[in-house]
Design a protein around this motif. Sequence first.
Motif, PDB file in Angstrom:
ATOM      1  N   GLY A 124       0.782  -1.225   0.000  1.00  0.00           N
ATOM      2  CA  GLY A 124       0.000   0.000   0.000  1.00  0.00           C
ATOM      3  C   GLY A 124       0.817   1.281   0.000  1.00  0.00           C
ATOM      4  O   GLY A 124       2.012   1.296   0.317  1.00  0.00           O
ATOM      5  N   PHE A 125       0.140   2.374  -0.333  1.00  0.00           N
ATOM      6  CA  PHE A 125       0.744   3.704  -0.459  1.00  0.00           C
ATOM      7  C   PHE A 125       0.641   4.434   0.877  1.00  0.00           C
ATOM      8  O   PHE A 125      -0.440   4.570   1.452  1.00  0.00           O
ATOM      9  CB  PHE A 125       0.008   4.484  -1.555  1.00  0.00           C
ATOM     10  N   ARG A 126       1.782   4.934   1.367  1.00  0.00           N
ATOM     11  CA  ARG A 126       1.804   5.600   2.672  1.00  0.00           C
ATOM     12  C   ARG A 126       1.537   7.097   2.565  1.00  0.00           C
ATOM     13  O   ARG A 126       1.623   7.812   3.572  1.00  0.00           O
ATOM     14  CB  ARG A 126       3.153   5.347   3.348  1.00  0.00           C
ATOM     15  N   GLY A 127       1.222   7.574   1.388  1.00  0.00           N
ATOM     16  CA  GLY A 127       0.889   8.976   1.219  1.00  0.00           C
ATOM     17  C   GLY A 127       2.063   9.805   0.732  1.00  0.00           C
ATOM     18  O   GLY A 127       3.193   9.329   0.628  1.00  0.00           O
ATOM     19  N   PRO A 128       1.810  11.070   0.421  1.00  0.00           N
ATOM     20  CA  PRO A 128       2.873  11.939  -0.104  1.00  0.00           C
ATOM     21  C   PRO A 128       3.938  12.238   0.946  1.00  0.00           C
ATOM     22  O   PRO A 128       3.692  12.144   2.154  1.00  0.00           O
ATOM     23  CB  PRO A 128       2.114  13.197  -0.512  1.00  0.00           C
ATOM     24  N   ILE A 129       5.094  12.653   0.461  1.00  0.00           N
ATOM     25  CA  ILE A 129       6.185  13.041   1.348  1.00  0.00           C
ATOM     26  C   ILE A 129       5.870  14.369   2.021  1.00  0.00           C
ATOM     27  O   ILE A 129       6.145  14.584   3.199  1.00  0.00           O
ATOM     28  CB  ILE A 129       7.501  13.160   0.553  1.00  0.00           C
ATOM     29  N   ALA A 144       9.017  14.518  -7.133  1.00  0.00           N
ATOM     30  CA  ALA A 144       8.230  15.297  -8.096  1.00  0.00           C
ATOM     31  C   ALA A 144       7.022  15.884  -7.380  1.00  0.00           C
ATOM     32  O   ALA A 144       6.590  15.382  -6.335  1.00  0.00           O
ATOM     33  CB  ALA A 144       7.789  14.421  -9.260  1.00  0.00           C
ATOM     34  N   MET A 145       6.475  16.963  -7.954  1.00  0.00           N
ATOM     35  CA  MET A 145       5.274  17.592  -7.395  1.00  0.00           C
ATOM     36  C   MET A 145       4.102  17.360  -8.338  1.00  0.00           C
ATOM     37  O   MET A 145       4.235  17.505  -9.559  1.00  0.00           O
ATOM     38  CB  MET A 145       5.497  19.090  -7.185  1.00  0.00           C
ATOM     39  N   ILE A 146       2.966  16.998  -7.754  1.00  0.00           N
ATOM     40  CA  ILE A 146       1.739  16.829  -8.531  1.00  0.00           C
ATOM     41  C   ILE A 146       1.174  18.212  -8.850  1.00  0.00           C
ATOM     42  O   ILE A 146       0.842  18.974  -7.937  1.00  0.00           O
ATOM     43  CB  ILE A 146       0.703  15.986  -7.769  1.00  0.00           C
ATOM     44  N   THR A 147       1.094  18.533 -10.115  1.00  0.00           N
ATOM     45  CA  THR A 147       0.600  19.857 -10.514  1.00  0.00           C
ATOM     46  C   THR A 147      -0.858  19.836 -10.962  1.00  0.00           C
ATOM     47  O   THR A 147      -1.515  20.872 -10.981  1.00  0.00           O
ATOM     48  CB  THR A 147       1.461  20.421 -11.651  1.00  0.00           C
ATOM     49  N   GLU A 148      -1.352  18.653 -11.317  1.00  0.00           N
ATOM     50  CA  GLU A 148      -2.743  18.550 -11.760  1.00  0.00           C
ATOM     51  C   GLU A 148      -3.200  17.116 -11.578  1.00  0.00           C
ATOM     52  O   GLU A 148      -2.422  16.173 -11.789  1.00  0.00           O
ATOM     53  CB  GLU A 148      -2.863  18.967 -13.231  1.00  0.00           C
ATOM     54  N   VAL A 149      -4.467  16.927 -11.167  1.00  0.00           N
ATOM     55  CA  VAL A 149      -5.015  15.597 -10.957  1.00  0.00           C
ATOM     56  C   VAL A 149      -6.233  15.421 -11.848  1.00  0.00           C
ATOM     57  O   VAL A 149      -7.198  16.191 -11.764  1.00  0.00           O
ATOM     58  CB  VAL A 149      -5.399  15.371  -9.478  1.00  0.00           C
ATOM     59  N   GLY A 150      -6.165  14.425 -12.742  1.00  0.00           N
ATOM     60  CA  GLY A 150      -7.288  14.105 -13.604  1.00  0.00           C
ATOM     61  C   GLY A 150      -8.121  12.984 -13.020  1.00  0.00           C
ATOM     62  O   GLY A 150      -7.955  12.603 -11.851  1.00  0.00           O
ATOM     63  N   GLU A 151      -9.004  12.413 -13.837  1.00  0.00           N
ATOM     64  CA  GLU A 151      -9.861  11.336 -13.340  1.00  0.00           C
ATOM     65  C   GLU A 151      -9.039  10.097 -13.004  1.00  0.00           C
ATOM     66  O   GLU A 151      -9.156   9.537 -11.914  1.00  0.00           O
ATOM     67  CB  GLU A 151     -10.932  10.978 -14.364  1.00  0.00           C
ATOM     68  N   GLN A 152      -8.205   9.659 -13.943  1.00  0.00           N
ATOM     69  CA  GLN A 152      -7.338   8.510 -13.691  1.00  0.00           C
ATOM     70  C   GLN A 152      -5.923   8.798 -14.200  1.00  0.00           C
ATOM     71  O   GLN A 152      -5.249   7.940 -14.762  1.00  0.00           O
ATOM     72  CB  GLN A 152      -7.887   7.245 -14.345  1.00  0.00           C
ATOM     73  N   SER A 153      -5.467  10.004 -13.972  1.00  0.00           N
ATOM     74  CA  SER A 153      -4.117  10.402 -14.373  1.00  0.00           C
ATOM     75  C   SER A 153      -3.699  11.600 -13.533  1.00  0.00           C
ATOM     76  O   SER A 153      -4.510  12.196 -12.826  1.00  0.00           O
ATOM     77  CB  SER A 153      -4.069  10.751 -15.860  1.00  0.00           C
ATOM     78  N   ALA A 154      -2.448  11.960 -13.621  1.00  0.00           N
ATOM     79  CA  ALA A 154      -1.932  13.130 -12.909  1.00  0.00           C
ATOM     80  C   ALA A 154      -0.763  13.698 -13.696  1.00  0.00           C
ATOM     81  O   ALA A 154      -0.058  12.984 -14.416  1.00  0.00           O
ATOM     82  CB  ALA A 154      -1.498  12.755 -11.495  1.00  0.00           C
ATOM     83  N   VAL A 163       5.845  13.534  -4.233  1.00  0.00           N
ATOM     84  CA  VAL A 163       5.895  12.073  -4.238  1.00  0.00           C
ATOM     85  C   VAL A 163       7.161  11.611  -4.958  1.00  0.00           C
ATOM     86  O   VAL A 163       7.848  12.406  -5.604  1.00  0.00           O
ATOM     87  CB  VAL A 163       4.656  11.480  -4.945  1.00  0.00           C
ATOM     88  N   MET A 164       7.448  10.335  -4.845  1.00  0.00           N
ATOM     89  CA  MET A 164       8.524   9.720  -5.612  1.00  0.00           C
ATOM     90  C   MET A 164       7.923   9.110  -6.886  1.00  0.00           C
ATOM     91  O   MET A 164       6.856   8.489  -6.836  1.00  0.00           O
ATOM     92  CB  MET A 164       9.225   8.624  -4.803  1.00  0.00           C
ATOM     93  N   VAL A 165       8.633   9.281  -7.983  1.00  0.00           N
ATOM     94  CA  VAL A 165       8.175   8.717  -9.247  1.00  0.00           C
ATOM     95  C   VAL A 165       9.335   7.983  -9.913  1.00  0.00           C
ATOM     96  O   VAL A 165      10.510   8.247  -9.653  1.00  0.00           O
ATOM     97  CB  VAL A 165       7.614   9.798 -10.199  1.00  0.00           C
ATOM     98  N   ALA A 212       5.729   6.700 -13.288  1.00  0.00           N
ATOM     99  CA  ALA A 212       4.926   5.817 -12.446  1.00  0.00           C
ATOM    100  C   ALA A 212       5.082   6.262 -11.004  1.00  0.00           C
ATOM    101  O   ALA A 212       6.189   6.600 -10.563  1.00  0.00           O
ATOM    102  CB  ALA A 212       5.351   4.362 -12.612  1.00  0.00           C
ATOM    103  N   LEU A 213       3.987   6.285 -10.272  1.00  0.00           N
ATOM    104  CA  LEU A 213       4.025   6.635  -8.861  1.00  0.00           C
ATOM    105  C   LEU A 213       4.785   5.564  -8.082  1.00  0.00           C
ATOM    106  O   LEU A 213       4.640   4.371  -8.343  1.00  0.00           O
ATOM    107  CB  LEU A 213       2.603   6.755  -8.321  1.00  0.00           C
ATOM    108  N   SER A 214       5.583   5.981  -7.118  1.00  0.00           N
ATOM    109  CA  SER A 214       6.326   5.029  -6.300  1.00  0.00           C
ATOM    110  C   SER A 214       6.514   5.626  -4.910  1.00  0.00           C
ATOM    111  O   SER A 214       5.924   6.664  -4.576  1.00  0.00           O
ATOM    112  CB  SER A 214       7.674   4.700  -6.942  1.00  0.00           C
ATOM    113  N   GLN A 215       7.346   4.991  -4.102  1.00  0.00           N
ATOM    114  CA  GLN A 215       7.687   5.508  -2.779  1.00  0.00           C
ATOM    115  C   GLN A 215       8.955   4.821  -2.304  1.00  0.00           C
ATOM    116  O   GLN A 215       9.314   3.737  -2.782  1.00  0.00           O
ATOM    117  CB  GLN A 215       6.555   5.298  -1.777  1.00  0.00           C
ATOM    118  N   LEU A 216       9.649   5.460  -1.383  1.00  0.00           N
ATOM    119  CA  LEU A 216      10.891   4.905  -0.859  1.00  0.00           C
ATOM    120  C   LEU A 216      10.557   3.739   0.070  1.00  0.00           C
ATOM    121  O   LEU A 216       9.854   3.911   1.053  1.00  0.00           O
ATOM    122  CB  LEU A 216      11.652   5.987  -0.095  1.00  0.00           C
ATOM    123  N   PRO A 217      11.050   2.534  -0.226  1.00  0.00           N
ATOM    124  CA  PRO A 217      10.698   1.367   0.611  1.00  0.00           C
ATOM    125  C   PRO A 217      11.187   1.525   2.049  1.00  0.00           C
ATOM    126  O   PRO A 217      12.256   2.087   2.303  1.00  0.00           O
ATOM    127  CB  PRO A 217      11.426   0.206  -0.082  1.00  0.00           C
TER     128      PRO A 217
END
Length: 862
Positions: free
Chosen positions: A316-321, A365-375, A421-423, A432-437
């Motif tokens: 699971g995703f632990r959320g943004p940094i 990276a910073m999320i600048t825009e959020v679409g329905e199933q994309s960012a 977030v990490m990408v 692709a969205l990711s995160q530091l393990p």
Amino acid sequence: MKLLRTLFVFSFGCGVLGLLVAIAVAVYFSRDLPDVSELKDVQLQTPMLVYTKDGVLISQFGEKRRIPLAIEQIPQQMKDAFLAVEDARFYEHPGIDFIGVTRAFVSLVLTGEKRQGASTITMQVARNFYLTRDKTYRRKIREILLAWRIEQLLTKDQILELYLNKIPLGQRAHGVGAAAEVYFGKTVDELTLPEIAMIAGLPKAPSVLNPIYSVDNAVERRNVVLSRMLAVEAISEEEYQSAKHALLEGKYHGPSIEMNAPYVAEMARQYMVEKYGEEQAYTSGFKVYTTIDSKLQQGAIDAVVQNLLDYDHRHGFRGPIANPWLVQQDDQEDPVLVLPETPWTQQQMLDYLKPFRGYQRLQPAMITEVGEQSATVLTRRGITGSINWQGMNWARRFITDERQGAAPKVAADILQQGDVVMVEAAADSMFALSQLPEASAALIALNPQDASIQALVGGFSFGQSQYNRAYQAKRQMGSNIKPFIYSAAFNHGYSLASLVADAPISHWDASSGVAWRPKNSPEVYDGDTRLRLGLAQSKNVMSVRLLRAVGVQNIRQHLSKFGFPLEDIPPNESLALGSASFTPLAVANGFAVIANGGYQVTSYLIDHIDDQHGNRLFKHQPLVACPECEQLDESMTEFDGLTEFASIAADQFVMCPAYPVDQNQQAPHVVSSTNTFLVTQAMNSAIWGGGNWSAGTGWNGTGWRAARALKRRDIAGKTGTTNDAKDAWFSGFHPGLVATSWIGFDDHKRKLGSTVANSNLGANQIVGKEFGAKTALPAWIKFMQVGLQNMPVQPFTAPDNIVSVRIDRASGLLTHSTDSSTRFEYFEAGTEPTQYAESISHPVDPFIESESQATDSADELF
């Protein structure tokens, strides 16, 4: 005439007096001048370089960056540039430029200030090697005297070579070779005229004239050098005009590292500091060649990184940094997103991202825009791209290591504007969205013949943690220890066909007042089971019964033959289930002994060390497994868990045709090749299983995923999982390569947990409890896909004293049948069964002692 005579006498007297004063000054200041003869064999301070065995540079250590060059390797235009701006009459004067000295003296008289130093290149060599940069008359006089001596000792080309290799040029670069690398990422022969001129302008003030500090300063100084080159006709007017208007960028270029293997490099650094001391290690220009194979090392890095990311994503995703626009409000439990009235510019977002760093292939990276199933994202490197649904649909919410939230339906379930977030980069500006393990891992690979380290990874990223889990982290082995337990059993009369009860154990421990009940995992029990199946299917209770039958102390002594320190082997029954803690390197070393036929080899990393001129200073002489060298099986005598060789005459040793070593390099043969062959057979079944699937007798070993992925019969392996899945292992080998994969948390209390299926993903996802087969084996498989590419299929060869007979699968006894209820099994000659299954109604294993006789206690491990 009288006046003229008077003036002549006065002038002559002044001249004589001046000469006497000069001689006196020269004698006075010459008393403690250093001996410049050492310049003939000077050793410039050069950083330590660390290479793989195939010559790939993996690291550089040392405060000063220097790439020593012979004068013939330095382009003529580079020499012309330095001569034009520093010493145009270098090849004409005797080390002191009297015209320059006169000019400096006149300037001093007229201004009262020491504006011009009149230093020649020879004088700068004297200052750089022996003096300070203080502007004093004493230093200047000593500089002149040393320059004169240097000119008597060395040729002009030798002096110029010393100068161009010694001169400090800013950013820790010393000499033109290092400057070319630092400022332009090139070798000197690749530099353009504008780049050469920029470097030649640095000696005046390297800290402020370099382009990293100030491009404007560097360009201005570069153009001064170009004008001087034009004035002395070193370049043409056309070359001058073209170079003068060339663009210059200010960018730091690190050492030309060809492979990033920092865990290996740090081990090499520590070795060199211990061997030579810190100062000598960092300044003597040592070239350290490790045993690492660059292809295998990259394969190991890729395997560990991918496996950790896969494990982390399925939990699971632990959320943004971070998010600069999240505001905690009194009436809200969670922070609320409050966008700024004036949208941030790209530069503001890049400035905000600057403190965040990337790890391995992950970048912030910073999320600048959020679409329905994309960012849409903006990376720290200033690249704008997109994350599609396939790149984020894994990111259900992390709750605990055991629980995950519902699968997301839209991007807003995962991300919001402003999230950092990490990408991971994909093709065509896709990410692709990711995160530091948060979990850690290690992978170590050895050549089983001499235990030379072929690849080593100590964690996800050295930047994240410098703790090297491959050789520093002692972790419980779990079922990875069972091949060594079975090896001890084979030495005490057991065979692959011996039956041991696979049934629950309940033993009352009077000392603790509780019953000890070791269990299989999963809790499936098959009754009397052959040892081949017991190891291949990792039956815990069978391992406990074997330990009881052989004896704890016998088991401990036997394990020490594989290189495991006796003091680290617990003296109780928990040992049967892997309570012993060892590093992944020690575990891999133990499996190397099985893979090489029972020879006790010791892992090592440094193959050889050369000085900066290529002279060999050190060559490791490893102990080598060499079956052809000698026949020890009949001569071995057991003594305290080791092998006694005192009675073996030196003339019994011969040169090994496959691996030429002398008798001092032959590794002790501590376990018979017959024993290790039988263990290998059971470990091969752990991957390939057995039986006949079409006849309904087929079964899988715990490592069946390796068989499916690698499709090779010449591999053997064993899974391992500790209590509550805090550590997961897989160790296995081909006759030419051994590898151990470990994964767990640095926090020993944290479990690897479990997962449920993510409805967004396909059918091949890993679900359920984390075990060695699911969690550590994937990294081993991915590595071996690289490691086995150039290794031919090499079947496990049976020793001469191994026989094969047909047995009944149920009883392990001889049989006249030839159907699917039978199989051929290997035995050490003389230990094969003599009875036939058809004549025995209920076979009993004579080696099993009753449970009431056992008194040791153990923890629940599987």
